[in-house]
Design a protein around this motif. Structure first.
Motif, PDB file in Angstrom:
ATOM      1  N   GLY A 152       0.820  -1.210   0.000  1.00 16.38           N
ATOM      2  CA  GLY A 152       0.000   0.000   0.000  1.00 16.38           C
ATOM      3  C   GLY A 152       0.854   1.261   0.000  1.00 16.38           C
ATOM      4  O   GLY A 152       2.068   1.207  -0.197  1.00 16.38           O
ATOM      5  N   PRO A 153       0.206   2.397   0.230  1.00 20.46           N
ATOM      6  CA  PRO A 153       0.928   3.669   0.254  1.00 20.46           C
ATOM      7  C   PRO A 153       1.986   3.655   1.356  1.00 20.46           C
ATOM      8  O   PRO A 153       1.788   3.023   2.388  1.00 20.46           O
ATOM      9  N   GLY A 154       3.090   4.326   1.092  1.00 24.23           N
ATOM     10  CA  GLY A 154       4.143   4.431   2.099  1.00 24.23           C
ATOM     11  C   GLY A 154       4.877   3.115   2.326  1.00 24.23           C
ATOM     12  O   GLY A 154       5.492   2.929   3.362  1.00 24.23           O
ATOM     13  N   GLY A 155       4.788   2.197   1.358  1.00 25.25           N
ATOM     14  CA  GLY A 155       5.521   0.938   1.478  1.00 25.25           C
ATOM     15  C   GLY A 155       4.965   0.006   2.548  1.00 25.25           C
ATOM     16  O   GLY A 155       5.634  -0.931   2.967  1.00 25.25           O
ATOM     17  N   LEU A 156       3.714   0.272   3.004  1.00 24.87           N
ATOM     18  CA  LEU A 156       3.122  -0.623   4.011  1.00 24.87           C
ATOM     19  C   LEU A 156       2.613  -1.885   3.330  1.00 24.87           C
ATOM     20  O   LEU A 156       2.032  -1.839   2.255  1.00 24.87           O
ATOM     21  N   ILE A 157       2.837  -3.006   4.018  1.00 25.69           N
ATOM     22  CA  ILE A 157       2.427  -4.294   3.449  1.00 25.69           C
ATOM     23  C   ILE A 157       1.055  -4.656   4.015  1.00 25.69           C
ATOM     24  O   ILE A 157       0.840  -4.576   5.224  1.00 25.69           O
ATOM     25  N   PHE A 158       0.132  -5.054   3.136  1.00 27.08           N
ATOM     26  CA  PHE A 158      -1.180  -5.537   3.576  1.00 27.08           C
ATOM     27  C   PHE A 158      -1.323  -6.992   3.160  1.00 27.08           C
ATOM     28  O   PHE A 158      -1.057  -7.317   2.004  1.00 27.08           O
ATOM     29  N   VAL A 159      -1.720  -7.835   4.117  1.00 28.52           N
ATOM     30  CA  VAL A 159      -1.936  -9.256   3.794  1.00 28.52           C
ATOM     31  C   VAL A 159      -3.439  -9.500   3.765  1.00 28.52           C
ATOM     32  O   VAL A 159      -4.140  -9.190   4.718  1.00 28.52           O
ATOM     33  N   ALA A 160      -3.932 -10.034   2.650  1.00 28.27           N
ATOM     34  CA  ALA A 160      -5.376 -10.249   2.507  1.00 28.27           C
ATOM     35  C   ALA A 160      -5.755 -11.714   2.662  1.00 28.27           C
ATOM     36  O   ALA A 160      -6.921 -12.055   2.647  1.00 28.27           O
ATOM     37  N   GLY A 161      -4.780 -12.580   2.760  1.00 31.93           N
ATOM     38  CA  GLY A 161      -5.123 -13.999   2.890  1.00 31.93           C
ATOM     39  C   GLY A 161      -3.934 -14.872   2.568  1.00 31.93           C
ATOM     40  O   GLY A 161      -2.842 -14.387   2.275  1.00 31.93           O
ATOM     41  N   LYS A 162      -4.184 -16.183   2.652  1.00 32.52           N
ATOM     42  CA  LYS A 162      -3.117 -17.132   2.343  1.00 32.52           C
ATOM     43  C   LYS A 162      -3.448 -17.833   1.046  1.00 32.52           C
ATOM     44  O   LYS A 162      -4.615 -18.069   0.735  1.00 32.52           O
TER      45      LYS A 162
END
Length: 1501
Positions: free
Chosen positions: A727-737
């Motif tokens: 996401g913005p600012g290099g943030l990592i979002f995990v939505a599932g496996k």
């Protein structure tokens, strides 16, 4: 209890269900964490992170482990922990008892969304009939408040919701033109309820109006059915693209009901009546009608495009919706983490670090184990850890095996088996292995109970070559032991030596021995196990350099310093628990929760850094579920129902690079608004799957590429197995496996999301939180979602059904996806992982094997399966002339064949000079009076009675005298012979011929079952217009008994003569018929569709028949033939009564009923009398196969020898049962039976024997045809074993004097070879017509006197009513001609027309019987276009519900049909006639009249 435990239960850990919103999160945080950390103003501390892992690694038990680095004195640690107040502790108890084990799925927002989706639905009752369950089954599953299926509630449309899948996949983006309210209405109401019209334009104020209540609807339907005016329900099996919102069922006008009824096509009375003509109006039919109503409106719009499934069966392929969201962003750029800072005094390896702290500050506490009440159990100091690890290392290398042959060498793998309450012992053993340079493989403690997945772990240990398992003393004592005290080998495990690591069991190392401590290198440090989606276990290897680098990145990210405390509540043997607790350190502070994402392959993937005072709050995204299902990121507003709230898991780890690639195919970079698999490039990841080079390459050596195909980096990346985006600012979002991903109809759904939605439907009353499994199974080329939950013992049947229907609606409303199957199992029965979670792959395996034993099942194939082939459109018929010309042009022969010509056969057949069988018998009585014609055996195999020619003649004369004297009968009067199989029957038959009467053989009523068998006897007697009944004294008493008078009116019997004591005098003169074309006897038989049909056999036909069989089987007076058949109709009667008299051979008669007492009777007789030719029925063959299967050795020992058998013919009027004949041949091959000896015959009503495999001639052939082509009435030959292939065995050799042609049943034109059509027959022994009371001439002339509409229009043919085809084989027959084989496919009147295609019930039944070992028999039939499958269960009633999904799956997969109703019954419920054929119409009548007493009835929605 530890306050942290409470915190653990309230923190979500599923990658997808970080559903906590900012508000809910603040509220919860202050409530749960605030109490335990009193803030002292003015005192600033470094905020330290509390970790929870984003891959669901919170473990069931709570373990507090404190690992402090030297320099911190323990009391400060104690000060940080607030004392547990009584109030907080009791609150914790209360929360736990309410079942909050798996609070990870809990989210206020999501629950509100689900409740909103269901709110509109409160008043509405479910439009799907509730399954019926047998009482005993209900009691066993402790459902007290069970509603009997007959009550009004279950009749007239009840239950909570219309079963999933509404809104036609309405696009859910902001631009969606449909208002929310209306969308909910569409999603919930629009699922076609009963006969109500739902308002489709509901405004926000109005709740949808309804016309008529569902109760009334049910009543009205029952009325409509009772009136017998069927405005036929829609064909739910076709595409009825009704645009109307609801379909009103109008009552048909009263007049003209008979006219509206379609005329029965070809002898099949398709009237909706039970056997005795009572109109159907029962609770079963009301339920089915209800079901039909729920299916009236097509669920989703039919799709136009198709792909070809290697044939013209076109399976619909889901076409992408043009309005679906597509990724529009630019290509993403790989994100780099900060530099990994180099600290000069960092140790060069983990062992060096341990040595440093162990020698510099040996007294500093390294690890403290807490008990459940937060009391310290045990403190391990750095000094103890160092000395014990050295001791373990020394003993491993030097005390196992011998000096020359040590058991463990550096680099070998050893297992670490430690319980979860002993981290200190685990830590000692782990570091001991590192110091000894052996590779530890930490695993769970195997338990004595069948531990799900334990076998797979054993497979991993075997492939790693593990021979030694390290364990603690307590654990070693607790392992299961054999009586000798040894630990048994666990299932699937290699043989291991158990090595206890406690100091007291180990030798002290000599003073000069030191472990070899090297700098971290490329050697493997440890192997962590990982369970895959399919249940297989892989070992991820981690190198020493990766281990060290990983610890450094964690220390830098978490800003760990030397005086900090880490609290670990995770499993310390793997994943985050191992890395932070055993390998690094950390501390806790209420300022913030720091989620991290990890996977076994990539170790820690991302971690949210501790937030500094005043810095920005963490990132949070509200995403559209609709977008996510298409793999696209679309920000949505929280007011929407189907949104997913995600929080970031921080930034990339120091020294790492991360990118997102497409999950499937080439690892191409995703766009910025696209979801993909996260990949990382860093030293700190795993390096391989142990021993699996191919999988390693695909996971650990990935080179992501840009759109142009250029690689992103020269270094390989590792796939993390996590789905997400940057996401913005290099943030990592995990939505599932990746493992939890299910792709249904081209859209992606995450199992965890679906669990969260199901749990938001007021679950606490009915199911256990956290005991719910969601997985997908592949049926008919697409994934189908299955939800399995554990049901609370106190919830009622009705409640559970309500809950299930609401779950279906919620999932459909929120995710716009249909659930294929929802099953509830009794509490505590799902397979567990060692730490108490549900073992998904094992659950799926049990589901597919039919071993899950659910107590409630709801299948919804109608809503989910949208890719069925198009219903076949019937093309206008091509004229018969064109077909014939077409065949000639393409060089195809017209399909016709014939047996040998009777006129050309020269044989010295003495009997030929007589026109009548009665004359043949008189001639034999004169010429060979003492020649034995018949020998009857009893159940012991001894001769019960026998008849010579003269005995038969004399007894027949007496019968004729009796008929004339007592019966006062005229020539041509009809006489019913009601005898058990035996000699009396034969005598009575010839007695009738001598008296000039017409005999009708009738099976006697069964003494134990008079109520059902006697009415049939009475019916035949009446329909055949018999003026007199002849029988034995025993049956005479039975016919007049009290039991008989309850079943039929005994006063209306014609005169009954008992023939046990015959008069002494014989008649003055025997009757000689004047015309051979007059009636010899009547043959009555009940067809499989329940039609009673009697055919007329003239004297000419009877003699021709006997001659034909004599020639085919080469029968002479010197021959002996064994007959094990019922002697009442068809070929069975002819062989039993007529052939011996005509040919003079001896018949050994074996009544089939005697085989129930002694199954080996028939084969013993064949062996004892050295018989060459024998005849039996399928039921006899089945009885021998089942009854003697295990006795072949003992039979052989008794001298049973079948090597002389030349022909063993199965007498049948159906398609040959290939599987049965083959298994019979294989089974008795050891007793000398030649496989080619076993063959079948084929006869029908119009001609009792068309084919019969004789003595000479080629062996019967088997061909394989495509079952799908057969449905379209085409024959397509395929190779054996090819998919959808069906073996068809030739029905025997065509009898002499018989001609066959294959004709189109509709146009009556001749068909080409290898084309499917109706078998027509022309022969001297055709029956001369039906004998019916009403004399239905139109029907009769069609069946017995048909002519082709083109070609040879002169010959008169009889129509058999069976579909089949002819094929010229490569073999030659006796005359040197090429042999024509006839293959019978099935009866026209039995065939079911579904979706425009023709299905033969036997094909569906064969598929169903194969699905589960407990299904012994199956029968299918249709009612109002619903396919009903009845299965007999041989097993406990608990298995009944296992069969429902299996039956539905197999019929979909192999036949492209959706099963409407599955009925599970006891063994023996499916009625079978004397020939072993299923009486499907009787079964259907019984089902509709609710007489089957089923164990379970499931109505598939």
């Amino acid at each position: 209890r530890a306050p942290l435990s409470t915190l653990q239960t309230a923190l979500p850990t599923s990658p997808l269900s970080l559903y906590i919103t900012q508000k809910g999160y603040e509220k919860k945080r202050s409530k749960l964490i605030g109490a335990f950390f009193p803030q002292t103003p003015g005192k600033t501390e470094l905020p330290s992170p509390f970790f929870f892992n984003a891959t669901g690694n919170m473990k069931a038990f709570i373990l507090n482990l404190i690992l402090s680095v030297p320099g911190m004195d323990p009391p400060t640690g104690q000060e940080r922990r607030a004392p547990v107040t009584p109030s907080s502790s009791s609150r914790y108890h209360r929360r736990r008892s309410s079942g909050s084990r798996d609070e990870r799925y809990r989210s206020d927002v999501h629950t509100e969304a689900v409740q909103a989706a269901l709110a509109k639905n409160k008043e509405r009752k479910m439009a799907v009939p509730m399954p019926s369950k047998r009482r005993s089954l209900v009691v066993q599953t402790s459902m007290d408040a069970y509603t009997p299926p007959g009550t009004r509630r279950s009749d007239g449309g009840r239950g909570g919701g219309g079963g999933g899948g509404g809104g036609g996949g309405t696009c859910f983006s902001r631009e969606g033109s449909i208002s929310m309210e209306r969308w909910i209405n569409r999603a919930i109401h629009g699922t076609s309820s009963t006969t109500t019209t739902t308002s489709s334009t509901a405004s926000s104020s109005s709740s949808s109006t309804r016309s008529g209540g569902s109760g009334a609807a049910g009543g009205r339907l029952a009325d409509v059915l009772a009136q017998h005016n069927h405005s036929a329900p829609p064909d739910v099996t076709g595409y009825t693209n009704n645009t109307a919102d609801g379909i009103q069922v109008e009552r048909a006008p009263g007049a003209g009901t008979a006219a509206q009824r379609p005329t029965p096509k070809y002898g099949n009375a398709e009237l909706m009546e039970t056997g005795d003509g009572v109109p159907v109006s029962s609770r079963v039919s009301a339920k089915i009608q209800q079901l039909v109503n729920t299916l009236k409106r097509p669920k989703r719009p039919p799709l136009r495009e198709f792909f070809v499934d290697d044939f013209e069966e076109l399976l619909e392929v889901q076409q992408p919706d043009p309005n679906q969201p597509k990724a529009e962003g630019a290509q993403m750029v790989a994100t780099r983490g900060e530099q990994l800072g180099v600290v000069t005094n960092w140790p060069p390896s983990l062992e060096a670090a341990l040595q440093r702290w162990g020698t510099i500050s040996p007294k500093a506490p390294c690890l403290t184990t807490m008990d459940t009440n937060s009391k310290p159990l045990y403190v391990l100091t750095y000094g103890k850890l160092w000395s014990r690890s050295v001791k373990v290392a020394f003993n491993l290398l030097h005390k196992l095996g011998t000096k020359q042959e040590p058991l463990v060498r550096p680099g070998d793998r050893v297992a670490l088996v430690f319980p979860n309450n002993d981290p200190a012992a685990f830590m000692t053993a782990f570091y001991g292995c590192l110091l000894a340079e052996v590779v530890p493989v930490p695993i769970e403690v195997p338990l004595s109970r069948k531990d799900a997945g334990s076998q797979q772990i054993g497979f991993l240990l075997g492939s790693c070559g593990v021979t030694v398992a390290l364990t603690s003393d307590a654990c070693h004592k607790g392992l299961p032991k054999s009586p000798t005290g040894e630990i048994p080998q666990f299932k699937g495990w290699p043989k291991v030596l158990w090595f206890v690591t406690e100091s007291k069991h180990l030798s002290k190392p000599p003073r000069d021995w030191f472990p070899h401590i090297k700098d971290a290198n490329q050697d493997t440090a440890y192997i962590e196990y990982k369970t895959c989606k399919d249940g297989s276990v892989l070992g991820v290897t981690v190198m020493r350099i990766s281990l060290l680098t990983h610890c450094q990145t964690l220390t830098q990210s978490c800003a760990y310093t030397e005086a900090e405390t880490i609290v670990n509540v995770l499993d310390f043997k793997k994943d985050v628990g191992l890395w932070h607790a055993v390998l690094t350190t950390k501390g806790l502070k209420p300022e913030v929760i720091c989620p991290c994402a990890s996977s076994p392959e990539a170790l820690t993937v991302a971690l949210r850094r501790p937030v500094e005072e005043g810095s920005t709050p963490p990132g949070r995204g509200v995403l559209s579920m609709q977008g996510l299902s298409h793999g696209v990121i679309r920000v949505d507003s929280e007011e929407k129902l189907s949104v997913l709230t995600l929080q970031d898991v921080g930034a990339v780890m120091p020294g790492g690079t991360m990118c997102v690639v497409k999950p499937e195919g080439v690892p191409q970079l995703c766009k910025t608004d696209e979801i993909g698999e996260l990949c990382v490039c860093t030293v700190a990841t795993g390096t391989s799957y142990y021993g699996l080079a191919g999988m390693t390459k695909n996971t650990f050596e990935v080179f992501p590429v840009t759109n142009s195909g250029a690689p992103v980096s020269e270094f390989p990346f590792t796939r993390t197995g996590l789905l997400g985006f940057i996401g913005p600012g290099g943030l990592i979002f995990v939505a599932g496996k990746m493992d939890g991903l299910m792709v249904v109809g081209g859209r992606q759904h995450n199992a965890d999301d679906i669990v969260a939605t199901a749990l938001a439907v007021e679950p606490m009353k009915f199911v256990y939180r956290g005991r719910i499994a969601v997985f997908s199974i592949t049926v008919l080329h697409d994934e189908r979602i299955v939800v399995v939950a554990e049901q609370r013992p106190d919830s009622t049947e009705e409640d559970s059904f309500q809950w299930m229907s609401r779950v279906l609606q919620a999932i459909d409303g929120i995710h716009q996806v249909g659930v294929y199957c929802l099953a509830l199992v009794p509490s505590n029965t799902l397979p567990k992982t060692p730490l108490g979670g549900i073992h998904l792959s094992e659950t799926k395996q049990l589901f597919l094997e039919g071993a899950l034993h659910p107590c409630n099942v709801l299948m919804c194939p109608h809503t989910c399966v949208t890719n069925l082939p198009k219903p076949r459109q019937k093309q206008p018929e091509i004229g018969p002339a064109s077909v014939m010309v077409g065949n000639l042009v393409s060089g195809k022969r017209i399909a016709q064949a014939s047996g040998r010509d009777l006129g050309q056969i020269e044989d010295n057949d003495q009997a030929r000079k007589f026109l009548f069988l009665s004359e043949v018998l008189q001639w034999r009585a004169q010429t060979t009076p003492d020649h034995v014609l018949y020998t009857l055996l009893n159940s012991r195999g001894t001769i019960a009675s026998s008849l010579t020619c003269v005995q038969l003649h004399k007894r027949a004369e007496k019968i004729a005298g009796m008929l004339a004297e007592r019966g006062h009968l005229q020539d041509g009067d009809h006489v019913a012979l009601v005898y058990p199989p035996g000699i009396d029957l034969i005598v009575a038959f010839y007695g009738c011929l001598y008296a000039g009467c017409v005999p009708i053989t009738v099976r006697p009523p069964h003494p134990q079952n008079i109520a059902t068998t006697l009415p049939t006897v009475k019916m035949i007697v009446e329909v055949s217009r018999s003026v007199c009944v002849m029988t034995t004294q025993l049956i005479f008493k039975l016919l007049k008994s009290k039991e008989a008078s309850a079943a039929v009116d005994v006063r209306t019997w014609p005169p009954v003569l008992d023939t046990d004591d015959l008069p002494k005098k014989k008649p003055p003169l025997l009757y000689k018929p004047s015309n051979p074309d007059t009636l010899a006897y009547l043959d009555f038989s009940v067809s499989t569709t329940g039609m009673l049909a009697g055919v007329k056999m003239s004297h000419t036909a009877t003699s021709a028949f006997c001659r034909s069989i004599k020639l085919q089987c080469e029968l002479y007076p010197s021959r002996e033939v064994a007959i094990c058949l019922d002697p009442y109709c068809g070929l069975g009667f002819v062989l039993w009564c007529l052939c011996s008299v005509y040919s003079g051979h001896q018949s050994i008669l074996i009544p089939p009923s005697e085989l129930e007492v002694n199954p080996s009777l028939w084969l013993s007789a064949v062996s004892q009398y050295k018989v060459r030719d024998t005849f039996c029925s399928y039921s006899v063959m089945e009885l021998c196969t089942k009854g003697l299967g295990l006795q072949t050795d003992s039979l052989k020992a008794r001298g049973l020898d079948l090597s002389r058998v030349r022909t063993c013919v199965v007498v049948a009027e159906e398609r040959p049962r290939t599987a049965l004949t083959q298994s019979f041949s294989k089974l008795f091959k050891d007793l000398g039976l030649h496989p080619r000896a076993v063959s079948t015959s084929f006869g029908c009503r119009v001609n009792l024997a068309i084919c019969l495999q004789g003595t000479s001639g080629p062996d019967p052939t088997t061909v394989y045809v495509d079952m799908r082509a057969l449905r379209h009435d085409r024959v397509r030959l395929v190779e054996r074993g090819s998919p959808h292939s069906l073996p068809l065995m030739e029905s025997g050799k065509i009898l002499p004097g018989v001609r066959i042609i294959i004709a189109n049943p509709e146009t009556k034109g001749p068909m080409g070879e290898s084309h499917l059509g109706e078998v027509w027959v022309h022969s001297g022994h055709n029956a001369s017509g039906y004998f019916t009371v009403y004399g239905d001439e139109a029907l009769q002339s069609d069946h017995f006197n048909s002519r082709l509409s083109f070609g040879d229009t002169q010959t008169v043919w009889a129509r058999t009513g069976y579909l089949g085809f002819l094929r010229r084989t490569e073999l030659t027959d006796a005359s040197g001609e090429r042999h024509d084989a006839l293959y019978v496919v099935g009866a026209l009147e039995e065939a079911m027309e579904l979706r425009g295609m023709r299905y033969h019930p036997i094909d569906i039944e064969t598929s169903v019987i194969r699905t589960h070992k407990s299904i012994t028999e199956c029968a299918v039939f249709t009612w109002t276009n619903l396919l009903v499958v009845v299965v007999e269960l041989d097993g406990s009633e608990h298995e009944a519900l296992d069969l429902v999904p299996l039956v539905t799956n197999v019929v979909l997969e192999e036949h492209y049909l959706i099963v409407g109703v599955v009925v599970v019954v006891d063994i023996g419920v499916i009625p079978i006639n004397s020939r072993g054929e299923k009486q499907r119409m009787h079964l259907r009548d019984g089902f509709l009249a609710d007489q089957l007493d089923p164990i379970y009835v499931a109505y598939n929605m």
